[in-house]
Design a protein around this motif. Sequence first.
Motif, PDB file in Angstrom:
ATOM      1  N   VAL A 164      -2.323  -2.755 -18.530  1.00 44.30           N
ATOM      2  CA  VAL A 164      -1.792  -1.488 -18.010  1.00 44.30           C
ATOM      3  C   VAL A 164      -1.110  -1.723 -16.666  1.00 44.30           C
ATOM      4  O   VAL A 164      -0.007  -1.229 -16.409  1.00 44.30           O
ATOM      5  CB  VAL A 164      -2.917  -0.439 -17.876  1.00 44.30           C
ATOM      6  CG1 VAL A 164      -2.419   0.796 -17.126  1.00 44.30           C
ATOM      7  CG2 VAL A 164      -3.434  -0.035 -19.258  1.00 44.30           C
ATOM      8  N   CYS A 165      -1.747  -2.491 -15.808  1.00 44.77           N
ATOM      9  CA  CYS A 165      -1.166  -2.779 -14.495  1.00 44.77           C
ATOM     10  C   CYS A 165       0.127  -3.573 -14.633  1.00 44.77           C
ATOM     11  O   CYS A 165       1.090  -3.348 -13.899  1.00 44.77           O
ATOM     12  CB  CYS A 165      -2.175  -3.547 -13.646  1.00 44.77           C
ATOM     13  SG  CYS A 165      -1.631  -3.832 -11.945  1.00 44.77           S
ATOM     14  N   ALA A 166       0.163  -4.486 -15.595  1.00 47.82           N
ATOM     15  CA  ALA A 166       1.321  -5.367 -15.751  1.00 47.82           C
ATOM     16  C   ALA A 166       2.588  -4.611 -16.126  1.00 47.82           C
ATOM     17  O   ALA A 166       3.695  -5.069 -15.825  1.00 47.82           O
ATOM     18  CB  ALA A 166       1.025  -6.439 -16.798  1.00 47.82           C
ATOM     19  N   VAL A 167       2.454  -3.457 -16.793  1.00 48.91           N
ATOM     20  CA  VAL A 167       3.656  -2.733 -17.216  1.00 48.91           C
ATOM     21  C   VAL A 167       4.164  -1.781 -16.141  1.00 48.91           C
ATOM     22  O   VAL A 167       5.240  -1.196 -16.283  1.00 48.91           O
ATOM     23  CB  VAL A 167       3.413  -1.948 -18.528  1.00 48.91           C
ATOM     24  CG1 VAL A 167       2.948  -2.888 -19.630  1.00 48.91           C
ATOM     25  CG2 VAL A 167       2.428  -0.808 -18.332  1.00 48.91           C
ATOM     26  N   ALA A 168       3.392  -1.603 -15.062  1.00 51.95           N
ATOM     27  CA  ALA A 168       3.815  -0.709 -13.984  1.00 51.95           C
ATOM     28  C   ALA A 168       4.883  -1.381 -13.128  1.00 51.95           C
ATOM     29  O   ALA A 168       5.058  -2.603 -13.146  1.00 51.95           O
ATOM     30  CB  ALA A 168       2.616  -0.326 -13.120  1.00 51.95           C
ATOM     31  N   HIS A 169       5.596  -0.562 -12.366  1.00 53.66           N
ATOM     32  CA  HIS A 169       6.584  -1.051 -11.409  1.00 53.66           C
ATOM     33  C   HIS A 169       6.006  -0.947  -9.999  1.00 53.66           C
ATOM     34  O   HIS A 169       5.054  -0.198  -9.759  1.00 53.66           O
ATOM     35  CB  HIS A 169       7.871  -0.226 -11.502  1.00 53.66           C
ATOM     36  CG  HIS A 169       8.555  -0.333 -12.826  1.00 53.66           C
ATOM     37  ND1 HIS A 169       9.484  -1.311 -13.112  1.00 53.66           N
ATOM     38  CD2 HIS A 169       8.426   0.416 -13.961  1.00 53.66           C
ATOM     39  CE1 HIS A 169       9.919  -1.163 -14.357  1.00 53.66           C
ATOM     40  NE2 HIS A 169       9.291  -0.127 -14.894  1.00 53.66           N
ATOM     41  N   GLY A 170       6.579  -1.689  -9.063  1.00 50.89           N
ATOM     42  CA  GLY A 170       6.115  -1.625  -7.693  1.00 50.89           C
ATOM     43  C   GLY A 170       6.173  -0.207  -7.152  1.00 50.89           C
ATOM     44  O   GLY A 170       7.199   0.458  -7.261  1.00 50.89           O
TER      45      GLY A 170
ATOM     46  N   GLU B 122       9.585  -2.842   3.483  1.00 46.81           N
ATOM     47  CA  GLU B 122       9.148  -2.208   2.246  1.00 46.81           C
ATOM     48  C   GLU B 122       8.310  -3.165   1.412  1.00 46.81           C
ATOM     49  O   GLU B 122       8.756  -4.247   1.044  1.00 46.81           O
ATOM     50  CB  GLU B 122      10.349  -1.733   1.431  1.00 46.81           C
ATOM     51  CG  GLU B 122       9.945  -0.957   0.191  1.00 46.81           C
ATOM     52  CD  GLU B 122      11.137  -0.386  -0.545  1.00 46.81           C
ATOM     53  OE1 GLU B 122      11.014   0.719  -1.094  1.00 46.81           O
ATOM     54  OE2 GLU B 122      12.189  -1.048  -0.570  1.00 46.81           O
ATOM     55  N   VAL B 123       7.078  -2.767   1.153  1.00 39.95           N
ATOM     56  CA  VAL B 123       6.181  -3.538   0.305  1.00 39.95           C
ATOM     57  C   VAL B 123       5.656  -2.603  -0.777  1.00 39.95           C
ATOM     58  O   VAL B 123       5.077  -1.565  -0.477  1.00 39.95           O
ATOM     59  CB  VAL B 123       4.996  -4.119   1.107  1.00 39.95           C
ATOM     60  CG1 VAL B 123       4.059  -4.882   0.176  1.00 39.95           C
ATOM     61  CG2 VAL B 123       5.498  -5.029   2.219  1.00 39.95           C
ATOM     62  N   ARG B 124       5.877  -2.952  -2.026  1.00 42.68           N
ATOM     63  CA  ARG B 124       5.418  -2.122  -3.134  1.00 42.68           C
ATOM     64  C   ARG B 124       4.406  -2.886  -3.979  1.00 42.68           C
ATOM     65  O   ARG B 124       4.575  -4.075  -4.230  1.00 42.68           O
ATOM     66  CB  ARG B 124       6.594  -1.692  -4.018  1.00 42.68           C
ATOM     67  CG  ARG B 124       7.583  -0.766  -3.327  1.00 42.68           C
ATOM     68  CD  ARG B 124       8.620  -0.273  -4.316  1.00 42.68           C
ATOM     69  NE  ARG B 124       9.574   0.640  -3.710  1.00 42.68           N
ATOM     70  CZ  ARG B 124      10.513   1.283  -4.385  1.00 42.68           C
ATOM     71  NH1 ARG B 124      10.629   1.096  -5.700  1.00 42.68           N
ATOM     72  NH2 ARG B 124      11.343   2.098  -3.771  1.00 42.68           N
ATOM     73  N   VAL B 125       3.375  -2.182  -4.406  1.00 43.75           N
ATOM     74  CA  VAL B 125       2.370  -2.793  -5.272  1.00 43.75           C
ATOM     75  C   VAL B 125       2.253  -1.983  -6.558  1.00 43.75           C
ATOM     76  O   VAL B 125       2.496  -0.777  -6.579  1.00 43.75           O
ATOM     77  CB  VAL B 125       0.989  -2.865  -4.583  1.00 43.75           C
ATOM     78  CG1 VAL B 125       1.061  -3.691  -3.322  1.00 43.75           C
ATOM     79  CG2 VAL B 125       0.455  -1.470  -4.276  1.00 43.75           C
ATOM     80  N   ARG B 126       1.893  -2.666  -7.629  1.00 43.25           N
ATOM     81  CA  ARG B 126       1.624  -2.007  -8.909  1.00 43.25           C
ATOM     82  C   ARG B 126       0.133  -1.703  -8.985  1.00 43.25           C
ATOM     83  O   ARG B 126      -0.696  -2.522  -8.587  1.00 43.25           O
ATOM     84  CB  ARG B 126       2.009  -2.908 -10.082  1.00 43.25           C
ATOM     85  CG  ARG B 126       3.450  -3.332 -10.106  1.00 43.25           C
ATOM     86  CD  ARG B 126       3.799  -3.960 -11.448  1.00 43.25           C
ATOM     87  NE  ARG B 126       2.950  -5.101 -11.761  1.00 43.25           N
ATOM     88  CZ  ARG B 126       3.266  -6.356 -11.499  1.00 43.25           C
ATOM     89  NH1 ARG B 126       4.407  -6.632 -10.893  1.00 43.25           N
ATOM     90  NH2 ARG B 126       2.469  -7.343 -11.827  1.00 43.25           N
TER      91      ARG B 126
END
Length: 233
Positions: free
Chosen positions: A157-163, A127-131
Motif C-alpha cells: 500500500v505504501c509503495a503505490v503512494a506518491h510523495g 521540499e521533502v515529501r514522504v509516502r
Amino acid sequence: MSRLDARKRASLPKRAFAYVDSRGRRRLPINDEAHVRNALARFNQVDFENDAARERARKRLLNAAKKYGIVPIGFITGQLHSARAQATHDVRADEFFAVFKHAVDAVEAAAAIQRALGERTRRDELEVRVRIGIHSGRPTLTDFGYIGLPVHTVARVCAVAHGGQIVISGETTEAVGASMPAGLRFRSLGRHRLSGLPDAEALFQVEADGLLATFPPPRTGGRSRRIHDSSRA
C-alpha cells in the motif's frame, strides 16, 4: 554504504562526525549521504556524555540531513510517539514500520507528519515529501518483529503512494468507522492489484486541510477498476 575502515576513519576531520566526546572518540560519521542516513538510524543507540553533548550532536546531524535533503528520523519518530504509537519496528535509514493499537491513531499520526513536513518545507524552503501507507490487520509478533500478510500488505500500500500522499486500505477505513476524526476525509482511489497479493485491494486517500490533495493515479503499473466513492466529511 561503503564501510569506513580504521585508516579511512582516521583520515576524516572532526567535522565529518556528528559526535566527538571529551576523550576525542569520534562517533556517527556524516561524511556522505549514506553515512548520514546510518547516523540518523543509530542516533538513539549512542551513549552521550550529557544532554548538552547530545544536543550538539543532534544539531550537527540535522544540518547534515538538510544538506542531503534527508527527512530526520527523530522528527518522524517524535510525531509517531506523540500520536500514541504502540511500537516502532524495522527502522532502516529513513523507512519506518509503526504499529498502532487503534487505526484512527495511525491516520491522525500520518496527517500530523504530512502537515509538519509541509510546515518545514515552507520554513526551510527545502521540499521533502514522504509516502505513507496504512493497513489494518492482525500480524504475528515474533522475537524478530511482526510478520504475516498484513505486514506485506501495508508495504505494498505504501509503495503505490506518491510523495506527500497518505494511502490507506479498505480494511483501515472499516477499522476507523465512526471514529473518523473531525476534518479528515477518505477518498476512494479504486481497486488495485498490488504486487504479491492474491486479491485486488480497495485503496483510499486521506484528505484534510493542510495536506496535498492532487496526485497521479496509484503507482501500481497495472490495471484497476473504480469502486463506489465512500468519501466522508
